[in-house]
Scaffold this motif. Structure first.
Motif, PDB file in Angstrom:
ATOM      1  N   ILE A 582       5.005   1.084  12.997  1.00 31.22           N
ATOM      2  CA  ILE A 582       5.081   0.500  14.343  1.00 31.22           C
ATOM      3  C   ILE A 582       4.989  -1.022  14.257  1.00 31.22           C
ATOM      4  CG2 ILE A 582       3.866   0.304  16.541  1.00 31.22           C
ATOM      5  CD1 ILE A 582       3.070   3.248  16.230  1.00 31.22           C
ATOM      6  N   LEU A 583       4.051  -1.523  13.431  1.00 30.81           N
ATOM      7  CA  LEU A 583       3.919  -2.968  13.252  1.00 30.81           C
ATOM      8  C   LEU A 583       5.166  -3.561  12.599  1.00 30.81           C
ATOM      9  CD1 LEU A 583       0.202  -3.188  12.019  1.00 30.81           C
ATOM     10  CD2 LEU A 583       1.092  -3.797  14.271  1.00 30.81           C
ATOM     11  N   ALA A 584       5.735  -2.818  11.638  1.00 29.47           N
ATOM     12  CA  ALA A 584       6.945  -3.312  10.974  1.00 29.47           C
ATOM     13  C   ALA A 584       8.103  -3.426  11.956  1.00 29.47           C
ATOM     14  CB  ALA A 584       7.313  -2.387   9.820  1.00 29.47           C
ATOM     15  N   GLU A 585       8.235  -2.453  12.859  1.00 28.13           N
ATOM     16  CA  GLU A 585       9.317  -2.493  13.849  1.00 28.13           C
ATOM     17  C   GLU A 585       9.114  -3.625  14.857  1.00 28.13           C
ATOM     18  OE1 GLU A 585       9.275   1.408  15.444  1.00 28.13           O
ATOM     19  OE2 GLU A 585      10.248   2.321  13.686  1.00 28.13           O
ATOM     20  N   MET A 586       7.865  -4.043  15.068  1.00 31.88           N
ATOM     21  CA  MET A 586       7.612  -5.182  15.957  1.00 31.88           C
ATOM     22  C   MET A 586       8.112  -6.480  15.332  1.00 31.88           C
ATOM     23  SD  MET A 586       3.771  -4.173  17.260  1.00 31.88           S
ATOM     24  CE  MET A 586       3.568  -5.708  18.156  1.00 31.88           C
ATOM     25  N   VAL A 587       8.166  -6.544  13.994  1.00 31.74           N
ATOM     26  CA  VAL A 587       8.664  -7.738  13.309  1.00 31.74           C
ATOM     27  C   VAL A 587      10.176  -7.788  13.346  1.00 31.74           C
ATOM     28  CG1 VAL A 587       8.780  -8.922  11.078  1.00 31.74           C
ATOM     29  CG2 VAL A 587       6.639  -7.862  11.824  1.00 31.74           C
ATOM     30  N   GLY A 588      10.821  -6.637  13.207  1.00 34.17           N
ATOM     31  CA  GLY A 588      12.281  -6.597  13.203  1.00 34.17           C
ATOM     32  C   GLY A 588      12.778  -5.238  12.779  1.00 34.17           C
ATOM     33  N   SER A 589      14.076  -5.116  12.678  1.00 35.34           N
ATOM     34  CA  SER A 589      14.671  -3.849  12.263  1.00 35.34           C
ATOM     35  C   SER A 589      14.493  -3.654  10.772  1.00 35.34           C
ATOM     36  CB  SER A 589      16.160  -3.836  12.619  1.00 35.34           C
ATOM     37  OG  SER A 589      16.845  -4.834  11.860  1.00 35.34           O
ATOM     38  N   SER A 590      14.933  -2.496  10.281  1.00 39.04           N
ATOM     39  CA  SER A 590      14.783  -2.189   8.853  1.00 39.04           C
ATOM     40  C   SER A 590      15.634  -3.103   7.981  1.00 39.04           C
ATOM     41  CB  SER A 590      15.148  -0.726   8.592  1.00 39.04           C
ATOM     42  OG  SER A 590      16.480  -0.463   9.009  1.00 39.04           O
ATOM     43  N   GLY A 594      11.185  -9.160   6.938  1.00 35.07           N
ATOM     44  CA  GLY A 594       9.805  -9.058   7.396  1.00 35.07           C
ATOM     45  C   GLY A 594       9.361  -7.623   7.602  1.00 35.07           C
ATOM     46  N   TYR A 595      10.315  -6.761   7.967  1.00 37.52           N
ATOM     47  CA  TYR A 595      10.005  -5.328   8.168  1.00 37.52           C
ATOM     48  C   TYR A 595       9.433  -4.732   6.894  1.00 37.52           C
ATOM     49  CZ  TYR A 595      10.944  -0.337   9.006  1.00 37.52           C
ATOM     50  OH  TYR A 595      10.830   1.028   9.129  1.00 37.52           O
ATOM     51  N   TRP A 596      10.090  -4.997   5.781  1.00 37.36           N
ATOM     52  CA  TRP A 596       9.653  -4.401   4.511  1.00 37.36           C
ATOM     53  C   TRP A 596       8.414  -5.089   3.957  1.00 37.36           C
ATOM     54  CZ3 TRP A 596      11.271   0.159   3.667  1.00 37.36           C
ATOM     55  CH2 TRP A 596      12.521   0.566   4.147  1.00 37.36           C
ATOM     56  N   VAL A 597       8.225  -6.367   4.290  1.00 36.70           N
ATOM     57  CA  VAL A 597       6.979  -7.043   3.891  1.00 36.70           C
ATOM     58  C   VAL A 597       5.788  -6.354   4.537  1.00 36.70           C
ATOM     59  CG1 VAL A 597       5.651  -9.173   4.064  1.00 36.70           C
ATOM     60  CG2 VAL A 597       8.068  -9.268   3.436  1.00 36.70           C
ATOM     61  N   VAL A 598       5.918  -6.068   5.849  1.00 37.57           N
ATOM     62  CA  VAL A 598       4.830  -5.390   6.568  1.00 37.57           C
ATOM     63  C   VAL A 598       4.610  -3.990   6.013  1.00 37.57           C
ATOM     64  CG1 VAL A 598       4.090  -4.483   8.809  1.00 37.57           C
ATOM     65  CG2 VAL A 598       5.177  -6.727   8.663  1.00 37.57           C
ATOM     66  N   VAL A 599       5.704  -3.275   5.720  1.00 34.69           N
ATOM     67  CA  VAL A 599       5.582  -1.911   5.192  1.00 34.69           C
ATOM     68  C   VAL A 599       4.875  -1.911   3.835  1.00 34.69           C
ATOM     69  CG1 VAL A 599       6.890   0.051   4.274  1.00 34.69           C
ATOM     70  CG2 VAL A 599       7.546  -0.991   6.457  1.00 34.69           C
ATOM     71  N   ILE A 600       5.276  -2.836   2.963  1.00 33.65           N
ATOM     72  CA  ILE A 600       4.679  -2.887   1.622  1.00 33.65           C
ATOM     73  C   ILE A 600       3.206  -3.267   1.698  1.00 33.65           C
ATOM     74  CG2 ILE A 600       4.723  -4.100  -0.584  1.00 33.65           C
ATOM     75  CD1 ILE A 600       7.778  -4.305  -0.260  1.00 33.65           C
ATOM     76  N   LEU A 601       2.896  -4.329   2.480  1.00 32.61           N
ATOM     77  CA  LEU A 601       1.501  -4.750   2.602  1.00 32.61           C
ATOM     78  C   LEU A 601       0.646  -3.662   3.249  1.00 32.61           C
ATOM     79  CD1 LEU A 601       1.893  -8.498   3.682  1.00 32.61           C
ATOM     80  CD2 LEU A 601       1.260  -7.595   1.438  1.00 32.61           C
ATOM     81  N   GLY A 602       1.191  -3.013   4.264  1.00 30.59           N
ATOM     82  CA  GLY A 602       0.457  -1.933   4.925  1.00 30.59           C
ATOM     83  C   GLY A 602       0.200  -0.762   3.999  1.00 30.59           C
ATOM     84  N   THR A 603       1.203  -0.428   3.199  1.00 32.37           N
ATOM     85  CA  THR A 603       1.044   0.671   2.244  1.00 32.37           C
ATOM     86  C   THR A 603      -0.016   0.340   1.199  1.00 32.37           C
ATOM     87  OG1 THR A 603       3.364   1.320   2.541  1.00 32.37           O
ATOM     88  CG2 THR A 603       2.239   2.115   0.561  1.00 32.37           C
ATOM     89  N   LEU A 604       0.011  -0.891   0.693  1.00 33.56           N
ATOM     90  CA  LEU A 604      -1.012  -1.307  -0.275  1.00 33.56           C
ATOM     91  C   LEU A 604      -2.404  -1.264   0.348  1.00 33.56           C
ATOM     92  CD1 LEU A 604       0.799  -4.323  -2.000  1.00 33.56           C
ATOM     93  CD2 LEU A 604       0.428  -2.028  -2.923  1.00 33.56           C
ATOM     94  N   PHE A 605      -2.500  -1.668   1.617  1.00 33.54           N
ATOM     95  CA  PHE A 605      -3.791  -1.624   2.306  1.00 33.54           C
ATOM     96  C   PHE A 605      -4.295  -0.187   2.415  1.00 33.54           C
ATOM     97  CE2 PHE A 605      -6.105  -0.954   6.280  1.00 33.54           C
ATOM     98  CZ  PHE A 605      -7.167  -1.828   6.107  1.00 33.54           C
ATOM     99  N   ILE A 606      -3.405   0.716   2.772  1.00 32.12           N
ATOM    100  CA  ILE A 606      -3.802   2.124   2.916  1.00 32.12           C
ATOM    101  C   ILE A 606      -4.251   2.695   1.578  1.00 32.12           C
ATOM    102  CG2 ILE A 606      -2.899   4.440   3.359  1.00 32.12           C
ATOM    103  CD1 ILE A 606      -1.164   3.212   5.560  1.00 32.12           C
TER     104      ILE A 606
END
Length: 644
Positions: A582-590, A594-606
């Motif tokens: 959801i946060l990644a989609e707020m940054v932009g499309s796939s 920035g979408y993939w930056v958020v996805v990667i950072l979020g995954t590492l956090f999890i």
């Protein structure tokens, strides 16, 4: 294996002339856990425990001196030579050799230090002279005297005019000898009486003084060549002394192991009992290695008397050392058991149970195919020991691999890959869509685990022959019946008629069990023939017993509900993974970076932060909800003799 290794106690009566050979065998085999028998002796002469203790202390002193010398030369002890168990060194043989090596090592170390200090000084001079090699003046131009003060150094070029202005009222000479950027090499000369003023002005202008060799006469270029030649000679001298140091390595290392081995053998002998003509030895070793050990003892002498007593599983098992022999992944999970406590000889070793239940609980809370695969890769990296600084985490890597595989399994059951739940259909259930069902399942799983824990507690109480506790304690049969009756009544309350046992029977069993648990102390004393049955007044005892029963019932309820967190974390993991997208989609499309930056950072956090929290919660459930019901620990470590 649900139990620790079966142990045998062995007693030996050894003719005195074979005492040393037996001590060598005990250390060489690495299976004999020695019992100190030194209080059994008939004299204090040669060969007595006291005599061997003094020898061991002398060897320890020599060993410490050798270790200090090895540290001085940067020498590691290395591996133990294979022939060091051949003989016990006599003090008069190793003392002079230790003294000689210590003296020569100190001389070599002092010489190396002196040469290295001079080399460092030369390097400092060279570094300064290289900056002014083009100055065509013989230094010092004006040597310091009684009336003249002279200072050479490097000043930031931007500070030259400021320095000149601060010296305007003083009779002095500020002469730039070599202009450069960012510094200028200058000579500052003046009257000796103005020295303090000149030095203060120089410091304020950040003048870095030139450090010259004592008695230096000549141009910087001449002195630079002289110093470079001197440095080459010093480097050659260091190489020669380093080669000489290498010649001491083998000598000092060999002597160290001789002294070290002699100390350990003397310590072993100091724990033997000593009668007039025999040594008396006691210890423990694994039962399966007993027959081979007896053969080796008889190989030394047929006159050695051997008495063996196998430590049966029963009673309190006091004094029996605990040997754990798990291999592979079980050995990795053994470390988690040891963090809680060492198993007692007469109780179940929970390592195998932990190896099974820990990944299941972790995987349920962290169920995701993608996250699990990342954990597997991290675990493989740690277990491979390819990164030097991470080698000590090899066993942790094995645990991470297993937990990652469990996460992959539950991720498939939940239909989740990196938080995406639309890639394939769930093989069982989606946590976010069936929250209540997940929570009920985890509580049911907790009831099963707690029931297993109480059954294991019953087994431990039975083999420990604690009859009263077996029948009446909260961890005994009465406690288990009370727990099951409470669970049955709770199930019947929410789903009437689902159980084949009538509600009246459950109520009767519950009341009878509650009474037994409430008066467990008195009933235990009655069964075991101990008096008085209760301590203090009857009224006080009843009040105390009632509140203890109340606390026990609350404990049953809270322990069972603790497993709700397993389902709660499963739901939270799915929700948190969805939030990342959801946060990644707020940054932009796939297609947006920035979408993939958020996805990667979020995954590492999890994987990092939530994975750590889930691990802590899993350990808490294992230690405080599961282990505490049947595992008391307190075992004696099995520490066989060996030359390390």
């Amino acid at each position: 294996m649900l139990f620790t290794q079966k142990m045998s106690q062995i007693g030996l009566v050894v003719p005195a002339q074979y005492g040393f050979q037996v001590a060598v065998l005990l250390n060489k085999e690495r299976i004999f856990h020695q019992i100190d028998n030194s209080n059994l002796y008939t004299d204090t002469g040669p060969g007595s425990p006291e005599d061997w203790r003094k020898r061991a202390a002398s060897y320890a002193n020599l060993e410490n001196r050798l270790l200090s010398n090895m540290k001085l030369l940067g020498i590691q002890p290395g591996d133990q030579p294979g022939n060091n168990l051949a003989a016990l060194e006599r003090m008069y043989a190793v003392q002079p050799e230790t003294d000689r090596l210590e003296r020569e090592v100190l001389e070599l170390s002092d010489s190396l230090t002196e040469v290295q200090d001079e080399l460092n000084l030369c390097q400092g001079y060279i570094q300064q002279l290289e900056a002014i090699v083009d100055v065509a003046l013989e230094l010092p131009v004006c040597p310091n005297s009684r009336f003249l003060f002279c200072l050479f150094g490097f000043v930031p070029t931007t500070n030259i005019e400021r320095l000149r202005a601060s010296l305007a009222r003083i009779d002095c000479l500020l002469l730039p000898l070599q202009q450069g950027q960012p510094t200028t090499f200058v000579m500052l000369a003046g009257s000796r009486k103005d020295q303090s003023v000149l030095e203060r002005a120089a410091r304020s202008a950040y003048l870095n003084p030139l450090s010259l060799p004592e008695g230096m006469l000549g141009t910087p270029a001449v002195w630079l060549n002289r110093l470079k030649r001197r440095m080459q000679k010093l480097q050659e001298e260091i190489r020669n002394q380093t080669q000489l140091r290498e010649t001491y390595c083998d000598q000092i290392r060999s002597l160290y192991w001789r002294v070290h081995t002699s100390r350990l053998l003397a310590t072993t002998l100091s724990r033997f009992g000593k009668l007039h003509y025999t040594y008396v030895i006691q210890g423990w070793l694994p039962y399966q290695q007993l027959s081979e050990f007896e053969k080796k003892l008889k190989g030394i002498s047929e006159d050695i008397l051997i008495e063996v007593q196998v430590a049966a599983r029963g009673g309190m098992g006091q004094g029996v050392p605990v040997a754990l022999n798990h291999r592979g992944i079980f050995h990795a999970f053994e470390s988690l058991v040891m963090n809680y406590n060492r198993p007692h000889y007469n109780e179940i070793d929970p390592t195998i149970l932990l190896t099974i239940t820990f990944p299941i609980l972790f995987g349920f809370m962290f169920g995701d195919v993608g996250h699990g695969l990342v954990l597997v890769l991290i675990g493989i990296l740690l277990a491979s020991q390819r990164i030097g600084v991470l080698k000590r985490f090899a066993e942790l890597g094995q645990i991470i691999i297993v937990c990652g595989m469990a996460s992959v399994l539950f991720g498939g059951l939940f239909g989740s890959v990196f938080g995406l739940d639309d890639l394939f259909a769930a093989f069982w259930i989606r946590p976010m869509e069936n929250i209540l069902h997940i929570l009920i399942v985890t509580v049911a799983g907790g009831v099963i685990l707690l029931s297993l824990a109480y059954l294991l507690s019953l087994y431990n109480l039975a083999i420990s022959r604690r009859r009263g506790a077996f029948f009446f304690s909260p961890q005994g049969l009465a406690g288990l019946m009370l727990y099951w009756s409470l669970i049955g009544l709770a199930v019947d309350l929410f789903n009437p008629g689902i159980l084949p046992i009538p509600n009246s029977i459950l109520t009767g069993v519950g009341i009878a069990s509650a009474v037994a648990v409430m008066f467990s102390e008195a009933l235990t004393h009655l069964v075991e023939g101990r008096r008085p049955l209760i301590k203090g007044g009857v009224a006080t005892y009843i009040v105390q017993a009632f509140f203890e029963l109340f606390e026990t019932v609350i404990g049953y309820i809270s322990n069972s509900l603790s497993y709700v967190r397993v389902g709660a974390f499963a739901v939270a993991h799915a929700g948190l993974s969805a939030v990342v997208f959801i946060l990644a989609e707020m940054v932009g499309s796939s297609q947006h970076p920035g979408y993939w930056v958020v996805v990667i950072l979020g995954t590492l956090f999890i994987i990092g932060f939530e994975g750590l929290i889930v691990t802590i919660q899993t350990l808490r459930l294992e230690y405080y909800e599961f282990f505490s019901k049947f595992f008391r620990g307190g075992g004696i470590p099995y520490q066989p003799l060996e030359i390390k």
